[in-house]
Enzyme design. Structure first.
Site, PDB file in Angstrom:
ATOM      1  N   HIS A  37      41.435  41.162  45.205  1.00 38.18           N
ATOM      2  CA  HIS A  37      42.114  42.391  45.379  1.00 38.18           C
ATOM      3  C   HIS A  37      42.808  42.587  46.860  1.00 38.18           C
ATOM      4  O   HIS A  37      44.206  43.152  46.688  1.00 38.18           O
ATOM      5  CB  HIS A  37      41.190  43.608  45.005  1.00 38.18           C
ATOM      6  CG  HIS A  37      40.437  43.571  43.993  1.00 38.18           C
ATOM      7  ND1 HIS A  37      39.112  43.548  43.684  1.00 38.18           N
ATOM      8  CD2 HIS A  37      41.074  43.863  42.732  1.00 38.18           C
ATOM      9  CE1 HIS A  37      39.002  43.396  42.390  1.00 38.18           C
ATOM     10  NE2 HIS A  37      39.917  43.978  41.760  1.00 38.18           N
ATOM     11  N   GLN A 168      46.994  39.858  30.629  1.00 41.98           N
ATOM     12  CA  GLN A 168      47.013  41.280  30.708  1.00 41.98           C
ATOM     13  C   GLN A 168      48.567  41.435  31.517  1.00 41.98           C
ATOM     14  O   GLN A 168      49.274  42.079  31.344  1.00 41.98           O
ATOM     15  CB  GLN A 168      46.146  41.775  31.691  1.00 41.98           C
ATOM     16  CG  GLN A 168      46.311  43.073  32.446  1.00 41.98           C
ATOM     17  CD  GLN A 168      45.136  43.490  33.338  1.00 41.98           C
ATOM     18  OE1 GLN A 168      44.036  44.035  32.714  1.00 41.98           O
ATOM     19  NE2 GLN A 168      44.975  43.465  34.521  1.00 41.98           N
ATOM     20  N   SER A 200      35.996  37.652  40.663  1.00 47.11           N
ATOM     21  CA  SER A 200      36.202  38.616  40.011  1.00 47.11           C
ATOM     22  C   SER A 200      35.027  39.892  40.169  1.00 47.11           C
ATOM     23  O   SER A 200      34.066  39.487  40.689  1.00 47.11           O
ATOM     24  CB  SER A 200      35.562  38.165  38.482  1.00 47.11           C
ATOM     25  OG  SER A 200      35.353  39.214  37.623  1.00 47.11           O
TER      26      SER A 200
HETATM   27  O1  PAF Z   1      42.838  44.446  35.849  1.00 50.42           O
HETATM   28  C1  PAF Z   1      42.279  45.419  36.190  1.00 50.42           C
HETATM   29  O2  PAF Z   1      41.603  45.781  36.867  1.00 50.42           O
HETATM   30  C2  PAF Z   1      42.274  46.578  34.938  1.00 50.42           C
HETATM   31  O3  PAF Z   1      42.575  46.084  33.777  1.00 50.42           O
HETATM   32  C3  PAF Z   1      43.717  47.444  35.122  1.00 50.42           C
HETATM   33  C4  PAF Z   1      45.072  46.856  35.329  1.00 50.42           C
HETATM   34  C5  PAF Z   1      43.233  48.152  36.610  1.00 50.42           C
HETATM   35  C6  PAF Z   1      43.670  48.619  34.401  1.00 50.42           C
HETATM   36  O4  PAF Z   1      42.558  49.242  34.207  1.00 50.42           O
END
Ligand code: PAF
Length: 295
Positions: A37, A168, A200
């Site tokens: 992140h 996603q 993760s």
């Molecule tokens: O990847 C994630 O952490 C989630 O799927 C997101 C994009 C924040 C949506 O809740």
């Protein structure tokens, strides 16, 4: 760094930034932050005037309620990490700030609610019928629902997502295109532990021994990448399956090689096009996904 819980408060800050024509970079997350992140925050910092991160464990994207309950929630540590990374604003809404009771009720009744598309006939087609979409009923509808809400609130010029969630990313790109949202979706490389395990938030729930075992997932993917062009397709898939299943505590959900654009399964005939090898597997109760791009 400012921590904001309400949409109203966030909008006050956003209006002044928009007036100053600031480029807003957005990193949506579900918290339990890790170096992956922070790499998204760093990418956003390098390209934008203001970086906003959201922390929201989105109930509508979980098809398994116990998974939602067990999802790690570490907001204080997350905020410390974000402050250190020079994030400007953290948006941490409560569930009732993001959803109406009606929307939550539809989710409880497992009714696919597309009201987030605001009257547009949005369809992800084959993109959502494979892999995660096939194994997690309603998952991508929930992701698109929350991301569209967040995009409408934050109105960023750029939004950053990790490639670990390859499917996603494809869904979000399709959503932005179909809803004509003027947002650039920036895809960022997977960050891995020293043993290769993709970072993760779910890794938090693994013991040290399980983390070691879980590294077989990336080892299998790297093996596929190494031999993709040289080995017969069937032999490669059989070898990959045998390698991952050597770990008896791993439950393989799927191992697929897919076209990197359409995400439809690849076979020998369409080898040579850009492809992606994807794995979903469980260790105990923890479900992990990972992928590598193949050229
Ligand atoms: O990847 C994630 O952490 C989630 O799927 C997101 C994009 C924040 C949506 O809740």
């Amino acid at each position: 760094m400012i921590v904001i819980n309400s949409i109203e408060q966030l909008k006050i800050h956003l209006i002044s930034m928009q007036d100053q024509k600031k480029i807003i970079g957005f990193v949506p997350t579900m918290g339990a932050l890790h170096a992956g992140h922070i790499s998204l925050i760093n990418r956003a910092k390098a390209a934008c005037d203001v970086v906003i991160c959201s922390i929201f464990v989105n109930p509508t994207q979980f098809n398994d309620l116990s998974d939602l309950d067990k999802y790690p929630r570490t907001v204080e540590t997350d905020c410390r990490m974000l402050e250190k990374a020079n994030c400007d604003i953290v948006f941490v809404p409560e569930v009732m700030e993001m959803y109406t009771e009606k929307e939550l009720e539809l989710k409880r009744q497992k009714v696919e609610d597309k009201s987030w598309a605001e009257g547009k006939r949005i369809d992800f087609g084959p993109l959502e019928k494979v892999m995660e979409g096939a194994h997690r009923q309603g998952h991508f509808n929930g992701v698109a629902q929350v991301v569209s809400k967040l995009f409408r609130i934050v109105q960023p010029q750029k939004a950053y997502f990790g490639q670990k969630d390859f499917q996603q990313l494809a869904i979000i790109k399709s959503m932005v295109k179909q809803l004509d949202m003027p947002i650039e979706i920036v895809s960022c490389a997977i960050i891995r532990e020293p043993n290769g395990l993709a970072m993760s938030s779910r890794n938090e729930r693994l013991t040290a021994k399980e983390r070691e075992i879980a590294s077989i997932i990336s080892k299998t993917l790297f093996m596929i990448r190494e031999h993709y062009q040289s080995k017969q397709f069937k032999e490669l898939m059989a070898d990959a399956e045998a390698l991952i299943l050597k770990e008896s505590s791993i439950k393989l959900e799927y191992l697929e090689i897919a076209d990197a654009e359409t995400l439809q399964p690849v076979n020998d005939l369409n080898k040579g096009k850009n492809a992606v090898a994807c794995i979903a597997a469980k260790i105990g109760e923890v479900r992990l996904i990972d992928n590598v791009v193949l050229y």
